[in-house]
Structures are given as C-alpha cells and as structure tokens.
Design a protein around this motif. Sequence first.
Motif, short mmCIF file in Angstrom:
data_model
loop_
_atom_site.label_atom_id
_atom_site.label_comp_id
_atom_site.label_asym_id
_atom_site.label_seq_id
_atom_site.Cartn_x
_atom_site.Cartn_y
_atom_site.Cartn_z
N PRO A 148 37.57 11.79 -41.40
CA PRO A 148 36.92 13.11 -41.33
C PRO A 148 36.72 13.74 -42.70
N GLU A 149 37.58 13.40 -43.66
CA GLU A 149 37.39 13.93 -45.02
C GLU A 149 36.00 13.61 -45.56
N ASN A 150 35.44 12.54 -45.04
CA ASN A 150 34.14 12.12 -45.58
C ASN A 150 32.98 12.96 -45.07
N PHE A 151 33.20 13.70 -43.96
CA PHE A 151 32.07 14.50 -43.47
C PHE A 151 32.37 15.98 -43.34
N GLU A 152 33.63 16.36 -43.44
CA GLU A 152 33.97 17.76 -43.14
C GLU A 152 33.27 18.77 -44.06
N SER A 153 33.38 18.57 -45.35
CA SER A 153 32.77 19.57 -46.24
C SER A 153 31.24 19.51 -46.15
N LEU A 154 30.72 18.31 -45.94
CA LEU A 154 29.26 18.17 -45.80
C LEU A 154 28.76 18.89 -44.56
N ALA A 155 29.48 18.74 -43.44
CA ALA A 155 29.09 19.43 -42.21
C ALA A 155 29.12 20.94 -42.42
N LYS A 156 30.17 21.39 -43.07
CA LYS A 156 30.29 22.82 -43.35
C LYS A 156 29.10 23.30 -44.20
N GLU A 157 28.82 22.54 -45.23
CA GLU A 157 27.70 22.89 -46.13
C GLU A 157 26.38 22.99 -45.36
N ILE A 158 26.11 22.01 -44.54
CA ILE A 158 24.84 22.01 -43.79
C ILE A 158 24.82 23.16 -42.78
N ASN A 159 25.93 23.33 -42.05
CA ASN A 159 25.97 24.38 -41.04
C ASN A 159 25.88 25.79 -41.65
N SER A 160 26.36 25.93 -42.87
CA SER A 160 26.35 27.27 -43.47
C SER A 160 25.06 27.54 -44.23
N SER A 161 24.19 26.55 -44.28
CA SER A 161 22.95 26.78 -45.02
C SER A 161 21.73 26.63 -44.10
N GLY A 162 21.93 26.96 -42.85
CA GLY A 162 20.77 27.02 -41.95
C GLY A 162 20.53 25.77 -41.14
N GLY A 163 21.27 24.71 -41.44
CA GLY A 163 21.10 23.48 -40.66
C GLY A 163 22.15 23.38 -39.58
N LYS A 164 22.13 22.25 -38.92
CA LYS A 164 23.11 22.01 -37.86
C LYS A 164 23.69 20.62 -38.06
N ALA A 165 25.00 20.52 -38.21
CA ALA A 165 25.64 19.22 -38.40
C ALA A 165 26.88 19.11 -37.52
N LEU A 166 27.05 17.91 -36.98
CA LEU A 166 28.22 17.62 -36.15
C LEU A 166 28.88 16.37 -36.71
N GLY A 167 30.11 16.50 -37.18
CA GLY A 167 30.83 15.34 -37.67
C GLY A 167 31.69 14.73 -36.58
N ILE A 168 31.68 13.42 -36.48
CA ILE A 168 32.50 12.75 -35.47
C ILE A 168 33.24 11.59 -36.14
N SER A 169 34.55 11.63 -36.05
CA SER A 169 35.34 10.53 -36.62
C SER A 169 35.10 9.28 -35.79
N THR A 170 34.58 8.24 -36.40
CA THR A 170 34.14 7.05 -35.66
C THR A 170 34.44 5.79 -36.44
N ASP A 171 35.03 4.81 -35.76
CA ASP A 171 35.15 3.48 -36.36
C ASP A 171 33.95 2.67 -35.87
N ILE A 172 32.99 2.47 -36.74
CA ILE A 172 31.71 1.88 -36.35
C ILE A 172 31.84 0.43 -35.90
N SER A 173 32.97 -0.19 -36.23
CA SER A 173 33.17 -1.59 -35.83
C SER A 173 33.91 -1.71 -34.50
N ASP A 174 34.16 -0.57 -33.87
CA ASP A 174 34.92 -0.57 -32.61
C ASP A 174 34.05 0.02 -31.50
#
Lengths: 247, 247, 247, 247
Positions: free
Chosen positions: A37-63
């Motif tokens: 989640p560290e990899n998307f948390e601040s980015l999601a916050k940034e996008i959501n606070s600047s007029g966009g919409k972002a949803l971060g989901i912790s995901t193991d893409i190989s599972d």
Amino acid sequence: MSSKLVTIVAGVGAGTGASVARKFAKTYPVVLLARNPENFESLAKEINSSGGKALGISTDISDSSSVKKAIETIKKEFGDDVGASAAIFNASGGFLRKSFLELPEDVFTTSMNVSATGGFLFSQATLPLLLKGVEQKSEHPPSLIFTGATASVKSNARMASFAPGKWALRALSQSLAREFGPQGIHVSHAIIDGVIDIPRTRELLKDLGPEAKLSADGIANDYWWLHTQPRTNFTWEIDLRPAVEKW
Amino acid sequence: MSSKLVTIVAGVGAGTGASVARKFAKTYPVVLLARNPENFESLAKEINSSGGKALGISTDISDSSSVKKAIETIKKEFGDDVGASAAIFNASGGFLRKSFLELPEDVFTTSMNVSATGGFLFSQATLPLLLKGVEQKSEHPPSLIFTGATASVKSNARMASFAPGKWALRALSQSLAREFGPQGIHVSHAIIDGVIDIPRTRELLKDLGPEAKLSADGIANDYWWLHTQPRTNFTWEIDLRPAVEKW
Amino acid sequence: MSSKLVTIVAGVGAGTGASVARKFAKTYPVVLLARNPENFESLAKEINSSGGKALGISTDISDSSSVKKAIETIKKEFGDDVGASAAIFNASGGFLRKSFLELPEDVFTTSMNVSATGGFLFSQATLPLLLKGVEQKSEHPPSLIFTGATASVKSNARMASFAPGKWALRALSQSLAREFGPQGIHVSHAIIDGVIDIPRTRELLKDLGPEAKLSADGIANDYWWLHTQPRTNFTWEIDLRPAVEKW
Amino acid sequence: MSSKLVTIVAGVGAGTGASVARKFAKTYPVVLLARNPENFESLAKEINSSGGKALGISTDISDSSSVKKAIETIKKEFGDDVGASAAIFNASGGFLRKSFLELPEDVFTTSMNVSATGGFLFSQATLPLLLKGVEQKSEHPPSLIFTGATASVKSNARMASFAPGKWALRALSQSLAREFGPQGIHVSHAIIDGVIDIPRTRELLKDLGPEAKLSADGIANDYWWLHTQPRTNFTWEIDLRPAVEKW
C-alpha cells in the motif's frame, strides 16, 4: 463519456505507474494496484485531493485470488456494471544480474510469476471490463497496455532471471492484440529501452546530461497517445528511448 | 572420447526426443528423462539391446527436487565425475487453443512451468556436467539444445497458453548462448515450424504428399550437426520446416 | 547423380567463396564467378588439378548482360540442358564505415547494386537451372544459398552503405524461400556474425585466441549441411559465429 | 518558433503524403515533392488558400541532381539558412506481385532506386537542414520519418520487387536513428500494415466495415505525435493497422 469507465493500473511505484495513473486520472477514475500500500497511498491521496478519483487496492498480481478480490473491490466501489477505459500492466518481478549458475530458483520463478502469470491474470481479470467499455461505446477504444523493456526483445548474458518473463509477456500481448483487436480492444506493448528518471536513478548517467534518461511523464503521454488512437489506426508496439541512448 | 560423457534428453516421447536419443546413442550413453516411464521404457530397451547404452529416469522437469534426483541417479550410474556431451531440452507443457477468456489458469501456468521453469531447471542441472565436458576436452563442444516451435517467434490468437512459454524458453537459450559460448558450450535453439511426422499426426496433411511433415529423424540429424560444429562456427538458431510449409 | 548438375558460386575470393567451392567441388563440377579473374584462376587450377572440375568466368554480378553471358558460357561448357545442384551467392559490394553525411552516393549505390540487384540477377539466372535439378531428381534438393552478415539483421550507425543492401538480400532470400520451397528448391540465408579467418584478417582478434574467428572451411561445411537437408527438413536461416563472439 | 523551419514531404499523393502535409502545414511551411506535379498542385493550392504555406517541387527522388535542385529551390524560397522541422519520406516505387521468374529487371531496380537510393538521397539532402533545426532550438526535435509497410518486416512469395527495397529503407532508418539521435534528430520508421483508405481503395474490404482500412489522416496524426516526442522519449518504430486486420 460514461462515468462507469475506470482505468486500472497494475504496478504503481515511483516511476511509470504513477505518471500513467496521474495522466489517465485527468479523464477517468483510476484504480491503483500494488502489493505494498505504501506504493499507492500518497498517490491516491494526491489524485483524490486534486479533483480526480483514485482507489488503491493492495494486490498480489501473481495470485489469482488476490486479483479476483481486487476486481470485486472495484465493482463494490464503481458498480457491478463498471467497464474499463484502459488497463495498464506495469508490474515487474525483481531479478538478479548474476551468472546463471548462481541464480536461485525462486528469483527466476518469482520473475516469471509476476511478468508472465501476472500478465495473464491481469488480462483475464480486466478484459471483461474492457469489453464492457466497447459495449458502452467509449470515446476511445478500450486499451490494454503492457510495459516492456530492452529485455523484452534481447536476452543478454546474466539476464536469465528477467528476459524470459519479459519475452513471455510480449508474446501474451501479441496474442491478445490479435484476438481482441477485432473485438475493439486496443492491445499495445511498449519497449522501454533505457533508464527511467526517478529518485532511485538520480545518480545514473549524470555525465550524459539531463536528457539521458526516459521521462516517466513522457511515457505516460505516449500511453495516452496509444489510448486515443482510433480503431482504424492501432499500434501494437512502440519502443521508447532517450535520444542519446546506445542501442 | 571419454566414456564419462553422456547425453541427456528431456522430453522423450514418440517424436523428436526418441529420434534424438537414438542418434546420439550411436556415440554416447544417453539418459532419457520423461515424467511417464512409458515414454522411455521401450526406447531404453531398444537402445540397450542394439549396442547402445540408455538409462531412463522418471522426472518431472518442472520440479527442482525431481530434477536434482535425476542428476543424482545419473551420477550413481556413471560416476560422480560424469560429464555431458549434450543436453537436449525437448519438453513442452500441454496447451489449449482456446479463446483467451476460456483458458483455465492452470493450463497457462503448467505450460510456463514446463517450458520456462523446466528449461531453467534443466539448464542449471546439466550445465555443470557440460562444463565438465569442456574440461575433459570432449571431441565436440558440449551442446545445450532447446527445441522451439513456430510459436517461439510468433504469438497468434488463441495461442496464449503456449507461445509465452516458448518465447521465455527462447530468451533463456539466448542468454545462455551469450554467457556460456565463451566458456566453450554450444547453446542452440531450433524453431520447429511444421507438423512432425509421428503416429499421432499420421492423418494430418495427407493431401500435401509424403513430405509435408517434418521427419523426426531429420531433426535428430540436424541436432547432431549442431553438436559437431567446431568452436569457430557456432549456430545459435536454426529454423526447420517442410519444403511445402506455408510461412 | 547426373553429371549435368553443377554448383555455381558467385563472389569467389580468399574466404568463404573459395572454401565453399572446394567443398562442393568434391561432388559437383563448380563454376566460379568473380569480376576479377585473379580471384578464381588459382582456385580453378587447384580444383582441376586435384580431381575436380572448375570453370572460372569473369562476371560482374550487378550487370545483367554479364550474368547472362556467364550462363551462356556454362551452357556451352556443360550442355544446354545443364542443371544446378546449388547456387551460392557470396558477393558483397565494398562499403565505408563513415558518418552518413560523408558517404559518397556511388558507394551506397554500388553496395546496393551488388547485394540487392546482384542477388536478384544471380537468382533469376540460376533458378531455371536449379529447377532443372529438381526435374532430374537430384540426390539432394537443389540449393540457393545467400551469405549474410551481422549487418543483415542489425543496422548500426555508420553502416548505412552496407546494411541496407544486406537487409534487401535477406528479404529477397525469404521471398524466394517461400516461393520456391514448394517447388523443391532449398533457399537459405546464413548470417555470418564475426570475422572470418583469412590472410587479410590475420592480425585481428589475436588476443582472443586461435578460435576467435570464423573458419571459412567451417562455413563451407555448414553450407554443405544445408545442401544435404531433405525436403522434409529445410532450414531457411542459420547464424554462425565464434564461441567467444560478443553479440 | 522560427519562421525558418520547413517540413519537407517526399512522395505526396492521394493518401498518407497529402494527409501528412496538411497536418504539418498547420504549424510549418511545407514543401511537397513528387515527380508528377499533378500530385501536389491542388494540394499546394488548398494549403496556400487556407492560411498555410506550401511549395510544390517536381522531383525525382531517385535522382541526385533532381534532389539537389529541390534543395536549391527550397533555399531560394525560404533563405539559405532555412532549417527543417521535419522531413518525411513517403515515396515508394511501383512493384509487380508476380512469380519471381517473370519479374522484369527494371521493375526490381526501379523499386530499389526509389525505396533505397531515394531514401538515401532524401536523407543526405534533408539532414543538414534538420541539423539546422537543432541549432535553432526548434520547439520539437527535428524529425526524419520513413513510411514502411508490412513488407518492411515480412517478405512473402511474389513480393520480391517490393520487400527488398522496404527492408533496405528500414535498415537505413535504423542506422540513421542510431547516428543522429544523439545529435538531437528524431528518426522514426512506421510500419503501415493494412490498406489505406483512399479513393483508389474504396472498393476494397467493404464487407469488413468502415473501419477495416487505415485512415490517412490518422497516420498523419501519428506522425505528428512522433514529431512532438521530447528528446527523452524517442520512438524509432511503430506499427499501424486497423483493429480488424489479420496479422
């Protein structure tokens, strides 16, 4: 444009993934997938606070179960009939530039699991949403974009824990382009041939000047360009490298 | 030539594997690896009863402990200092020519496990023996040969459970060629582009005449030719197809 | 085997051409084409005095009337119904490894005239003879072999007067392989990736040991191997390089 | 942006060339080269009468003196210190889809003269102007773009009068990309894989729907996109095809 079209980015970190998310977030809600989640948390916050919409989901893409849960979370948030405007696979397993006989098996298999199986699972999970985008007559053809590397087309000595996964991913993207192009989905593969300019690479190639590294925002612009190509003019593959790169 | 040099063939069935084993058995003891003993038992008997030496070992090439056991068995039989004249990777996972969204995950991963991980494990297990062949100044440079397919260089629609593994294997072979060529090992990759003439394919392409299918013995001759190339003239890649094949 | 089958070699010099001619002369009468008679005279004498049969013809391979005259001379010598067992195109125009803006136009066009137009003229002149070889049921499928180079698949900076002609020749060979394979003619292209060991290159790569250069006789052996492949197992392309070559 | 930067388009006809000229004319004066003035006259009038600036010059791109004269005409019109923002090579010689043995020599050589020699002459003539664009710090890196085709990467039977020239042109573009990229010039090659929608092709592929052919304006947009890539993110090669194209 339908509000029901989201862009899904797998492999969000400091570089290409974040730039791509920011770029597509100007037009679409974006879903950010990363294991940590560290990899998307601040980015999601940034996008959501600047007029966009972002949803971060912790995901193991190989599972597969983790990927399925991510899709369920997307549907919970955006509705069962959510479609996708774009799905961008930017994940890469780690690798070791070592003599082949010193490579631990798990380094090889983890790399394959992320690049090959991860690409497979991500594609199977997002294609139904992309097909919904086609049904909904999205403004731009729904896009499935894979991030490749120099090692997607050249397999050097000591690259055996990286290149095979990248070649597999490129093969996957070519097969999907041929199957889903006629169904209206634009499948692309980008060969990123050079060092990307991110904090971690700040010290690299300094003597070659400020333009010796790829701009992550530039890559995002190129992915957006691919996304806006009409059905008459689809590009499967582009390469991208700094002007000064040796190749 | 040292009696301590054996040829190891992974993926022995009715076609290429058996022909290659017979061909190399004229010069070297051969080790036959297949998961199912039925695939090597009669062949081993045939070789052993006609003046050659063959050892069959039931092996799951995608499982590291099984591969390790196979090497132990080889050393028990031929001595701890056994070297290899050639190691030939001819294994392939099954695949389904299906629409991508209908592909079960395990079909994809099994194919990757055999083609990519299997190729990795086989190479890590046999390269130390091939390097012993170099030390022992084998008559011909020790050879590591991988069997590819049309799908190693082209990834068609509905081939997503086969092509990615074959591209990965080709990448592996290219990296190994670059790393181990300078150490005296000849790494090759053969693109088999066409139907091989085996009992199972008897009814295919009959209308194109008796020469429309690849001869498995012909492939074995070509692998032998690769094996006998001197250090000054190594071939990494050849393609092989019937004269009448469309490509 | 019919006495009416000859092997025609274009581009006979100190290296590959001479070795190929010697190799094929063990089985067939050989015709040696070179612009400068000095390039074939001693070789023809050597072959004729050691039990073989060689005919040298001064030919400008980029000039259609000169090529036509060569074919007339061949028919005068071997009969109007002469067929060809093999035709081997080994010619190359000179080139300059210069900055592109310093390349004289005639260096570029001469290179194209030899590699591309020369390949075209040679193929048009020899294919009717090769087809006669098919009619005469030659022991081995009549072969049309083109000698390529690293620059046939990679076009580096400062190679603009060489690579375009070599890519054109490779394209020609691929088109001919697809058209004439089904007619029984085996068309091949060899990528010679390294320095060939000839008197002129004696001083090169000495520090890498005696096996750092390609053996011209080795190349000839490989061409002969291509020639003896049966119709079921044709190779279009092989690469050839020393074990120690970086690539 | 300097008024001294022009875009030069070679091979202006009903399709790509005209669309590219119109697109670039929105930003730069354009120079239209074609052998037959009929191919550029109405286009030049159209651009000049709609606020742009176009200069048509009758030019045989395969003839060095004709190309030199074109550059002199450009300098007379725009000043001796004129630079180029872009140079786009869109010329193609005619070809015949015939059995190889029925191909007249002049069809082959004309195709080579336009595709290969024409590409060479156009590049040597325009690169000095493009380098002036670099000196003048043009807003976008000066671009040298070559139009390729399916036949640039695949050489089918009966395509021997077309593919070799296209492969040669692709090789030229790759060599130039490697040499002039570090000097700030963006060299690209576009593989146009499909039928372009122009009056002459109106009846083709009608049953596949209105999007079965490439849009020439779409190609022009893509060339403009290539032109606007920054130095950090150069693309050498893109492919372009309709979504429904089989490949």
